[in-house]
Each structure stands twice: as C-alpha cells, then as structure tokens.
Design a protein around this motif. Structure first.
Motif, PDB file in Angstrom:
ATOM      1  N   GLY A 147       0.794  -1.223   0.000  1.00 58.68           N
ATOM      2  CA  GLY A 147       0.000   0.000   0.000  1.00 58.68           C
ATOM      3  C   GLY A 147       0.820   1.262   0.000  1.00 58.68           C
ATOM      4  O   GLY A 147       0.404   2.280   0.556  1.00 58.68           O
ATOM      5  N   LEU A 148       1.989   1.207  -0.640  1.00 53.12           N
ATOM      6  CA  LEU A 148       2.846   2.391  -0.687  1.00 53.12           C
ATOM      7  C   LEU A 148       3.098   2.763  -2.151  1.00 53.12           C
ATOM      8  O   LEU A 148       2.182   2.739  -2.969  1.00 53.12           O
ATOM      9  CB  LEU A 148       4.157   2.105   0.061  1.00 53.12           C
ATOM     10  CG  LEU A 148       4.970   3.312   0.549  1.00 53.12           C
ATOM     11  CD1 LEU A 148       4.140   4.196   1.479  1.00 53.12           C
ATOM     12  CD2 LEU A 148       6.233   2.842   1.275  1.00 53.12           C
ATOM     13  N   PHE A 149       4.322   3.086  -2.506  1.00 56.60           N
ATOM     14  CA  PHE A 149       4.696   3.463  -3.869  1.00 56.60           C
ATOM     15  C   PHE A 149       6.203   3.249  -3.991  1.00 56.60           C
ATOM     16  O   PHE A 149       6.885   3.062  -2.972  1.00 56.60           O
ATOM     17  CB  PHE A 149       4.332   4.936  -4.140  1.00 56.60           C
ATOM     18  CG  PHE A 149       4.992   5.891  -3.186  1.00 56.60           C
ATOM     19  CD1 PHE A 149       6.218   6.470  -3.482  1.00 56.60           C
ATOM     20  CD2 PHE A 149       4.411   6.192  -1.957  1.00 56.60           C
ATOM     21  CE1 PHE A 149       6.846   7.323  -2.587  1.00 56.60           C
ATOM     22  CE2 PHE A 149       5.032   7.049  -1.055  1.00 56.60           C
ATOM     23  CZ  PHE A 149       6.253   7.612  -1.376  1.00 56.60           C
ATOM     24  N   PRO A 150       6.770   3.258  -5.189  1.00 55.12           N
ATOM     25  CA  PRO A 150       8.222   3.059  -5.341  1.00 55.12           C
ATOM     26  C   PRO A 150       8.973   4.308  -4.879  1.00 55.12           C
ATOM     27  O   PRO A 150       9.142   5.256  -5.636  1.00 55.12           O
ATOM     28  CB  PRO A 150       8.406   2.838  -6.848  1.00 55.12           C
ATOM     29  CG  PRO A 150       7.044   2.612  -7.394  1.00 55.12           C
ATOM     30  CD  PRO A 150       6.105   3.347  -6.495  1.00 55.12           C
ATOM     31  N   ASP A 151       9.413   4.296  -3.626  1.00 53.12           N
ATOM     32  CA  ASP A 151      10.032   5.496  -3.069  1.00 53.12           C
ATOM     33  C   ASP A 151      11.548   5.504  -3.274  1.00 53.12           C
ATOM     34  O   ASP A 151      12.077   4.750  -4.082  1.00 53.12           O
ATOM     35  CB  ASP A 151       9.676   5.637  -1.583  1.00 53.12           C
ATOM     36  CG  ASP A 151      10.058   4.405  -0.770  1.00 53.12           C
ATOM     37  OD1 ASP A 151      10.496   3.409  -1.363  1.00 53.12           O
ATOM     38  OD2 ASP A 151       9.913   4.445   0.468  1.00 53.12           O
ATOM     39  N   GLU A 210       8.081  12.691  -3.528  1.00 59.72           N
ATOM     40  CA  GLU A 210       7.939  11.418  -2.827  1.00 59.72           C
ATOM     41  C   GLU A 210       7.817  11.606  -1.316  1.00 59.72           C
ATOM     42  O   GLU A 210       7.158  10.808  -0.639  1.00 59.72           O
ATOM     43  CB  GLU A 210       9.111  10.500  -3.177  1.00 59.72           C
ATOM     44  CG  GLU A 210       9.058  10.042  -4.628  1.00 59.72           C
ATOM     45  CD  GLU A 210      10.206   9.139  -5.032  1.00 59.72           C
ATOM     46  OE1 GLU A 210      10.178   8.637  -6.162  1.00 59.72           O
ATOM     47  OE2 GLU A 210      11.129   8.938  -4.211  1.00 59.72           O
ATOM     48  N   TYR A 211       8.429  12.650  -0.797  1.00 56.80           N
ATOM     49  CA  TYR A 211       8.258  12.936   0.633  1.00 56.80           C
ATOM     50  C   TYR A 211       6.801  13.308   0.910  1.00 56.80           C
ATOM     51  O   TYR A 211       6.212  12.865   1.906  1.00 56.80           O
ATOM     52  CB  TYR A 211       9.186  14.072   1.064  1.00 56.80           C
ATOM     53  CG  TYR A 211       9.080  14.388   2.538  1.00 56.80           C
ATOM     54  CD1 TYR A 211       9.619  13.525   3.495  1.00 56.80           C
ATOM     55  CD2 TYR A 211       8.425  15.538   2.980  1.00 56.80           C
ATOM     56  CE1 TYR A 211       9.510  13.799   4.852  1.00 56.80           C
ATOM     57  CE2 TYR A 211       8.311  15.817   4.331  1.00 56.80           C
ATOM     58  CZ  TYR A 211       8.857  14.951   5.263  1.00 56.80           C
ATOM     59  OH  TYR A 211       8.734  15.218   6.604  1.00 56.80           O
ATOM     60  N   ARG A 212       6.216  14.097   0.021  1.00 59.30           N
ATOM     61  CA  ARG A 212       4.800  14.452   0.169  1.00 59.30           C
ATOM     62  C   ARG A 212       3.932  13.196   0.123  1.00 59.30           C
ATOM     63  O   ARG A 212       3.002  13.033   0.924  1.00 59.30           O
ATOM     64  CB  ARG A 212       4.378  15.408  -0.952  1.00 59.30           C
ATOM     65  CG  ARG A 212       5.047  16.770  -0.899  1.00 59.30           C
ATOM     66  CD  ARG A 212       4.748  17.582  -2.153  1.00 59.30           C
ATOM     67  NE  ARG A 212       5.417  18.879  -2.110  1.00 59.30           N
ATOM     68  CZ  ARG A 212       5.442  19.734  -3.126  1.00 59.30           C
ATOM     69  NH1 ARG A 212       4.832  19.420  -4.266  1.00 59.30           N
ATOM     70  NH2 ARG A 212       6.072  20.890  -3.008  1.00 59.30           N
ATOM     71  N   LEU A 213       4.247  12.307  -0.818  1.00 58.27           N
ATOM     72  CA  LEU A 213       3.485  11.063  -0.936  1.00 58.27           C
ATOM     73  C   LEU A 213       3.610  10.217   0.328  1.00 58.27           C
ATOM     74  O   LEU A 213       2.626   9.642   0.809  1.00 58.27           O
ATOM     75  CB  LEU A 213       3.981  10.258  -2.142  1.00 58.27           C
ATOM     76  CG  LEU A 213       3.659  10.816  -3.529  1.00 58.27           C
ATOM     77  CD1 LEU A 213       4.365   9.997  -4.607  1.00 58.27           C
ATOM     78  CD2 LEU A 213       2.159  10.812  -3.770  1.00 58.27           C
ATOM     79  N   SER A 214       4.817  10.151   0.873  1.00 63.73           N
ATOM     80  CA  SER A 214       5.031   9.327   2.069  1.00 63.73           C
ATOM     81  C   SER A 214       4.227   9.849   3.253  1.00 63.73           C
ATOM     82  O   SER A 214       3.656   9.066   4.024  1.00 63.73           O
ATOM     83  CB  SER A 214       6.522   9.275   2.423  1.00 63.73           C
ATOM     84  OG  SER A 214       6.978  10.527   2.918  1.00 63.73           O
ATOM     85  N   GLN A 215       4.168  11.166   3.386  1.00 63.98           N
ATOM     86  CA  GLN A 215       3.413  11.749   4.497  1.00 63.98           C
ATOM     87  C   GLN A 215       1.916  11.503   4.332  1.00 63.98           C
ATOM     88  O   GLN A 215       1.206  11.216   5.306  1.00 63.98           O
ATOM     89  CB  GLN A 215       3.702  13.249   4.595  1.00 63.98           C
ATOM     90  CG  GLN A 215       5.164  13.577   4.865  1.00 63.98           C
ATOM     91  CD  GLN A 215       5.721  12.816   6.054  1.00 63.98           C
ATOM     92  OE1 GLN A 215       5.325  13.034   7.196  1.00 63.98           O
ATOM     93  NE2 GLN A 215       6.647  11.904   5.797  1.00 63.98           N
ATOM     94  N   ALA A 216       1.437  11.591   3.101  1.00 66.22           N
ATOM     95  CA  ALA A 216       0.015  11.333   2.840  1.00 66.22           C
ATOM     96  C   ALA A 216      -0.319   9.868   3.101  1.00 66.22           C
ATOM     97  O   ALA A 216      -1.371   9.544   3.669  1.00 66.22           O
ATOM     98  CB  ALA A 216      -0.330  11.710   1.399  1.00 66.22           C
TER      99      ALA A 216
END
Length: 215
Positions: free
Chosen positions: A2-6, A158-164
């Motif tokens: 449930g994440l993304f390729p960070d 990607e930092y924004r995505l991780s926080q969301a």
C-alpha cells in the motif's frame, strides 16, 4: 504494502527502456542479479563473492575520481561471467509491456491487458487486482510526473506522498497483512479503482508548505 516506489523510484523508473519502469512499479515484479543491470537500473554487475575484493580495491584508491572509480567497477563487471549468456528475463514480453502500459490511467492499462488476452497479460491482471487501488493511481502519476522532474524535485514529491500515505489507511493495512499478521489478505480502502477519486490522488501530491523536504 500500500505504498509506492520510493527513494527515487519516481526518477529512475520512468527513464528505463520503453514502459518497463511503469510495469515494474505497478506490478511489483522483482528483478534479480544481472537482470537489474540489463534493465538499466544498475550500472554494473559484480559477482557477490567478489564484493569484498571490490570494496578493498575502491578503498585502496589514493585519489578517488569518477574516472578511476568507474575503471575499478568496469574491471569487476567485465570479469563477471554469471548469467552472461542469458537474455533479459522480460525481453520476450517487452512489446506487450510497451503496448499495455502505454496509458495515462490505471483503468486504461487494465483495459489494454484485458484486450491483449495473452497468458502474460492475464497474469499481470491478477497481480494488479491484488494491489491497493490508491497506490496504483498515485504510483502511475508519480512516474508520469517524475519523468520530467529533477531528482531533487522527485524526492520532494515522494516525501509528500510518504506523508500522505502515513495518514491514510492502505499503508498501515499493507504492513499489517504482509509483515505483522502475514495473512497476505489486505483489506484496501477504497477497495475499487472507481472509488479512488481525482481529489484523493491530488491530495497525495499537495505541497506541505514549510514542512516540505528541503535540500
């Protein structure tokens, strides 16, 4: 989970040959050994048993420069014979990958795979159907936007995505299902692509203002 390729995935994946990076990102297909090099992700391939020697040779460089570091890496890469004669594991599927994953929406990619109907395409449909719908949509947009961004811009995104994702449901549920309870049966919310709205996706990419990643 449930994440993304960070960790820069949004930078290097869309820059791989054809739509390979999009395929890897959306299906989670794992490359191993020399295939990581053949895909364009790795710059060199070195036998694992020689990694210690490689480290020693790099540390022995008196005045390290890009050129002499490259020379050491190239020496070990050239000497490696493991799987040298084998073709890239996805070579025979690249035409299908390029055609099916050339789309601006996850829904269109799924439709392309359905229309293709090959055993390879149907296998990817099975894989994608198990993924978090939210993750699929933010990952596709991540790569599409990352294809024209600098590495620093991608890392900020990607930092924004991780926080969301930390504030959302699916990342926590994915970790539970895969790493904690290990039942491999995550309950995604939303559970259907149709329920993931453009607003939901946009919210993952919003600026964090003063809390944005800074370099």
């Amino acid at each position: 989970i449930g994440l993304f390729p960070d960790v820069g995935g949004g930078y290097f994946l869309p820059r791989l040959q054809g739509k390979l990076g999009y395929f890897l990102a959306l299906t989670g297909f794992r490359l191993k050994g020399r295939d990581v090099y053949r895909s364009g992700i790795a710059t060199h391939f070195v036998d694992s048993e020689k990694l210690g020697m490689l480290e020693e040779d790099l540390l022995a460089l008196k005045s390290p420069s890009t050129a002499n570091i490259e020379a050491v890496l190239e020496k070990y890469h050239t000497e490696s014979k493991i799987d040298q004669g084998k073709s890239f594991i996805l070579e025979e599927h690249m035409d299908k990958i390029n055609s099916c994953f050339s789309a601006n929406t996850v829904e269109q990619i799924i439709e392309n795979l359905q229309q293709d109907g090959s055993s390879f395409a149907l296998e990817q449909l099975k894989v994608i159907s198990k993924m978090s719908p939210t993750s699929l949509k933010i990952t596709l947009r991540q790569l599409m936007e990352g294809s024209s961004k600098t590495l620093q811009e991608v890392l900020t995104m990607e930092y924004r995505l991780s926080q969301a994702c930390m504030e959302g449901h699916d990342f926590h549920e994915g970790v539970r299902a895969v790493l904690i309870d290990k039942d491999q049966s995550p309950k995604w919310k939303p559970a259907d692509l149709k329920e993931v709205t453009d607003e939901d996706v946009n919210n993952h990419f919003k600026s964090l203002g003063s809390n944005d990643l800074k370099f």
